[in-house]
Design an enzyme around this catalytic site. Structure first.
Site, PDB file in Angstrom:
ATOM      1  N   PHE A 138       0.858  -1.191   0.000  1.00  0.00           N
ATOM      2  CA  PHE A 138       0.000   0.000   0.000  1.00  0.00           C
ATOM      3  C   PHE A 138       0.888   1.231   0.000  1.00  0.00           C
ATOM      4  CE2 PHE A 138      -2.330   3.539   1.807  1.00  0.00           C
ATOM      5  CZ  PHE A 138      -3.493   3.507   1.049  1.00  0.00           C
ATOM      6  N   ASP A 223       9.404   2.473   1.585  1.00  0.00           N
ATOM      7  CA  ASP A 223       8.260   3.231   2.090  1.00  0.00           C
ATOM      8  C   ASP A 223       8.157   2.959   3.588  1.00  0.00           C
ATOM      9  OD1 ASP A 223       5.860   4.304   2.828  1.00  0.00           O
ATOM     10  OD2 ASP A 223       4.684   3.407   1.199  1.00  0.00           O
ATOM     11  N   LYS A 252       2.913   9.843   8.183  1.00  0.00           N
ATOM     12  CA  LYS A 252       2.134   9.505   9.380  1.00  0.00           C
ATOM     13  C   LYS A 252       2.625  10.149  10.690  1.00  0.00           C
ATOM     14  CE  LYS A 252      -0.702   5.733   7.803  1.00  0.00           C
ATOM     15  NZ  LYS A 252      -0.420   5.285   6.425  1.00  0.00           N
TER      16      LYS A 252
END
Ligand SMILES: *Cc1c(COP(=O)(O)O)cnc(C)c1O
Length: 396
Positions: A138, A223, A252
């Protein structure tokens, strides 16, 4: 507005891309959130791995408030001190040479993708380069990030995807090798897959991909948007693998709720993008950059990696107990405070009943319950979570 009126107004006017739980959150404190009617929730989701220091942290909030009164935004045509300090602190801590600040994770991926394409273009003048991504990955919802996301369901209605993206199997080095040709310019993967179901990369896999990238002149792009920033017990998860990527994406927890992300690069890759190639109105503005500076400073002053390493075995033991106790909980896996348990009963039921018990949890993948609490959680919080989850499991 009362809670019903709030939910109705939201449903009337927000584009319906989320099925929200029927809870209106009002304020937070430490590892707890409170809804508008005063019900208390122990939060093992942390706003999707965002709130490392918990909610309403005075030290963090005061730093933001001071910057709000000074300067929130200027544009990227000028310098400001928080921008410079955040760039210096983040790149030095991550072992990277340069950074570009964004407003989200998906934009960090988008920028990293452009960087890889430009890196290839500078090298050989071609524009048909290929990038290898992973199944069950993702990377975000914008068109570039979506093209890298190994989930057909997310892509289905939005084709055609940008060309040149191939998918290998995560933790299967041979499947990566098979896809490499003279057009391949980069390999992108999550050091720990998050949304795909909490899968840490195997050491041999990351080492193998690093070696392959070195041999073939490809960029290794990691990532770390979810797994980075102390969550796994080191500032970035790759630091526990003894390798260094060429490009890292982060977001995040980077701004503790202030929308800020970044992509970083080192060596030649850090020089690929030049004026005119990329930009952002907000990216790294004084408020976002202050959030980054304060976050990195507090990781140090609060010895957060030490705390994560100390508390991780407690969380692992609690989850292992659940695996032993319930036959519908079949496995625990994860790294640091990014853990998941595999369940053979409905994720939605577990999450819904947990909310009734005052416990916030998120799903991951098709059969995983995810645990990504604030990094400041204590043994007491873990015991409370386990107690609540046992009540949920006993009644399911
Ligand atoms: C959340 C996430 C993204 C996307 O970040 P947004 O801030 O939601 O755009 C990308 N990659 C990973 C690994 C993520 O967990």
């Amino acid at each position: 507005m009362n809670s019903n009126e709030i939910m109705q107004a939201a449903e009337d006017h927000l584009i319906h891309t989320y099925n929200r739980y029927k809870i209106v959150l009002d304020h937070g404190d430490g590892a707890y959130l409170y809804d508008i009617d005063g019900k208390k929730y122990l939060d093992f989701g942390a706003g999707i791995a965002v709130f490392a220091f918990g909610y309403n942290n005075k030290e963090f909030n005061d730093a933001l408030k001071a910057q709000v009164d000074k300067l929130i935004h200027t544009s990227n045509f000028f310098y400001n001190e928080p921008m410079a300090e955040a760039a210096k602190k983040l790149t030095e801590a991550a072992g990277m040479d340069k950074v570009f600040f964004t407003n989200s994770g998906t934009e960090a991926i988008e920028g990293a993708l452009k960087l890889a394409k430009k890196y290839g273009f500078v090298r050989d003048g071609r524009t048909d380069h290929e990038i290898i991504a992973m199944g069950h990955s993702f990377h975000g919802r914008s068109m570039g990030a979506l093209a890298l996301t190994g989930n057909k369901h997310y892509q289905e209605a939005f084709g055609p995807m940008i060309p040149g993206i191939k998918f290998a199997e995560y933790n299967n080095l041979d499947s990566v090798k098979e896809l490499v040709n003279d057009k391949t310019i980069a390999v992108i993967l999550e050091t720990v897959q998050g949304e795909g179901g909490i899968h840490p990369a195997k050491k041999e896999f990351i080492e193998g991909v690093r070696k392959l990238c070195d041999e073939k002149g490809m960029l290794l792009m990691l990532d770390e948007i979810q797994c980075g920033l102390c969550r796994t017990g080191s500032l970035y998860a790759f630091m526990q693998y003894g390798i260094t990527p060429d490009v890292v994406t982060t977001a995040k927890a980077l701004g503790q709720g202030v929308p800020v992300g970044a992509f970083m690069a080192r060596g030649e890759a850090a020089e690929a993008l030049v004026p005119g190639d990329h930009g952002s109105t907000y990216g790294g503005n004084p408020l976002g950059a202050t959030a980054v500076c304060k976050t990195l400073e507090m990781f140090e002053t609060h010895n957060l990696t030490d705390h994560v390493n100390k508390i991780t075995p407690v969380l692992e033991a609690a989850l292992n107990d659940l695996v032993a106790k319930y036959d519908f909980v079949t496995e625990r896996r994860g790294m640091g405070l990014m853990q998941g348990i595999v369940v053979t009963i409905s994720q939605a039921d577990i999450i819904k009943k947990s909310l009734e018990e005052g416990l916030i949890l998120f799903a991951a993948g098709a059969d995983v319950i995810r645990f990504v609490p604030p990094l400041i959680i204590t043994e007491e919080h873990i015991a409370e979570m386990k107690e609540k989850l046992i009540r949920v499991f006993d009644n399911i």
